[in-house]
Enzyme design. Structure first.
Site: not given
Ligand SMILES: Cc1cc2nc3c(=O)[nH]c(=O)nc-3n(C[C@H](O)[C@H](O)[C@H](O)COP(=O)(O)OP(=O)(O)OC[C@H]3O[C@@H](n4cnc5c(N)ncnc54)[C@H](O)[C@@H]3O)c2cc1C
Length: 420
Positions: A126, A131, A157, A356, A360, A383, A387
């Site tokens: 990412t 993303g 990450i 629920q 409380g 992961e 969506e």
């Molecule tokens: C706690 C945590 C740990 C993580 N660990 C790792 C890791 O170890 N390694 C790593 O590489 N990444 C990691 N991630 C990243 C994680 O996988 C991404 O946050 C995730 O894949 C979503 O990407 P984004 O946050 O950029 O959201 P975005 O891609 O910006 O998505 C925003 C919204 O748009 C929607 N959307 C996007 N494209 C589409 C589409 N084509 N159709 C419909 N809806 C869509 C999404 O579903 C979401 O609701 C981690 C994230 C967190 C928060």
């Protein structure tokens, strides 16, 4: 679940359960509040072999099947999702790409320290602009002499600060879209070398550390608070060509395969959370009295908990089946996406439902269900968001139907959807 589980599976699950009860349950709330990484328990889990469950014995692992690993992730999550994701990100995201796509030399060098839990691993896909659409990777790897010069940044990450061995993607051929993305093994020292030495795991002096690889500040998150999530920066970082994983241009497709397996892990983690919440809610409602009777005796409460229990049973079938397919060497991408999507949503429903019926009390941190609800939310995002899971499932469905009826594959309908 006898269809899936052998006596060995059950014995492993019980061992992890005892460990969770004795060592995780007493500290989970405190770790959630402080956000401190659980090094002491990481050392204990390393000693139990939990960082290399599905890794062959000759490479330092337990030599067990993928279902065994899934049971470990599920069981840990019953007590604390941060412990569970630490093992899961390390195993399926950090270690498994090296095991699956690495050369014999790469496997010999990097898998044993990871499988033994001597050091932790992670996976960098990412980026700020990549993303769900991981093909938007901007990190560059430019050929230079007998290696590559890496520049760019990864975000969110898992294990980025505490870990030492990472697999990360970078663009080697900007003109080729996702086919121009490669993956590299990159090492950097843990952010707390002294702490790691004190606890006896987390650092090895003899790894080929690359100058210019740096972890950012720890993210302050809603859930998975004791898990270590950070940015990972590459600033003129030079890696030798022996650190290229697979061939140039294979990075994207290999990461997609890695994510398929990783999604079964997130499904298992979600299940563990739901099971932990259900158990807490049953115990509480069986003791608490209102209107002169146990809260449990109200039919509305029983029905809610019965629905959660049914959801969990269904989720378990999906998850164990996906793991079984993987163990049999059969295609499992669709089933893994289904398990991840279904179980993460059931985990939200289960944790909210548990709160629920506990009223409380469920909303306070005296009980673990509010933490479990916060921990469950990221399972719908990480992961690959749900969506994206639905896109993956729909794409495979269409492929299957077209292949059945006409033997036609329709690449125009494919979309490179990832999300880690
Ligand atoms: C706690 C945590 C740990 C993580 N660990 C790792 C890791 O170890 N390694 C790593 O590489 N990444 C990691 N991630 C990243 C994680 O996988 C991404 O946050 C995730 O894949 C979503 O990407 P984004 O946050 O950029 O959201 P975005 O891609 O910006 O998505 C925003 C919204 O748009 C929607 N959307 C996007 N494209 C589409 C589409 N084509 N159709 C419909 N809806 C869509 C999404 O579903 C979401 O609701 C981690 C994230 C967190 C928060």
């Amino acid at each position: 679940m006898d269809r899936y589980l052998t006596a060995e599976h059950v014995a492993l699950r019980d061992r992890v359960h005892h460990f969770g009860r004795e060592f995780i349950a007493p500290v989970a709330r405190e770790l959630d509040e402080s956000g401190v990484f659980p090094w002491q328990n990481v050392k204990r889990m390393a000693d139990m072999g939990l960082f290399g469950v599905p890794v062959p014995r000759e490479l330092g692992g337990m030599g067990l099947d993928y279902l065994s690993y899934i049971l470990v992730i599920e069981e840990l999550a019953k007590f604390d999702a941060s412990h569970s994701i630490t093992v899961s990100a390390h195993t399926t995201l950090g270690l498994s790409p090296i095991l699956t796509f690495g050369s014999e030399d790469q496997k010999r060098r990097f898998v044993p320290p990871l499988a033994s839990g001597e050091v932790l691993g992670g996976f960098g896909l990412t980026e700020p602009g990549a993303g769900s659409d991981a093909s938007g990777t901007r990190t560059r790897a430019v050929r230079e002499g007998n290696g590559y010069r890496l520049n760019g940044s990864k975000i969110f990450i898992t294990n980025a600060g505490v870990g030492e061995i990472f697999v990360a993607t970078a663009v080697t051929d900007p003109g080729r879209g996702s086919k121009g993305i490669s993956s590299f093994i990159v090492c950097k020292p843990t952010v707390d070398v002294d702490g790691a030495r004190a606890v006896g795991c987390g650092h090895r002096d003899d790894l080929p550390f690359t100058e210019g690889v740096r972890a950012g500040e720890k993210e302050d998150k809603m859930g998975w608070r004791a898990s270590d999530t950070r940015e990972l920066h590459f600033e003129d970082a030079f890696v030798p060509e022996t650190h290229l994983l697979g061939r140039e241009g294979e990075g994207f497709i290999n990461f997609m395969k890695t994510l398929d397996a990783g999604r079964i892990g997130v499904a298992a983690l979600s299940l563990g959370l739901a099971e932990g919440a259900l158990e807490t809610a049953v115990r509480y409602t069986a003791e608490r009295e209102q209107f002169g009777q146990r809260v449990w005796d109200f039919q509305q409460v029983q029905f809610k908990l019965a629905e959660i229990a049914t959801d969990i049973e269904a989720g378990r079938h999906l998850t164990y089946h996906a793991a079984w397919l993987q163990d049999q060497g059969k295609p499992y991408g669709k089933e893994a996406a289904m398990a991840k999507y279904f179980c993460s949503e059931l985990s939200m429903r289960a944790t909210l439902g548990a709160i629920q019926v506990m009223g409380g009390a469920g909303y306070t941190n005296e009980y673990p269900v509010e933490r479990m609800m916060r921990d469950a939310k990221i399972c719908e995002i990480g992961e690959g968001t749900n969506e994206i899971q639905r896109l993956v499932i729909a794409r495979k469905l269409l492929e299957e139907v077209l292949a059945q009826s006409q033997g036609v594959h329709q690449p125009a309908l494919e979309m490179e959807t990832a999300g880690t």
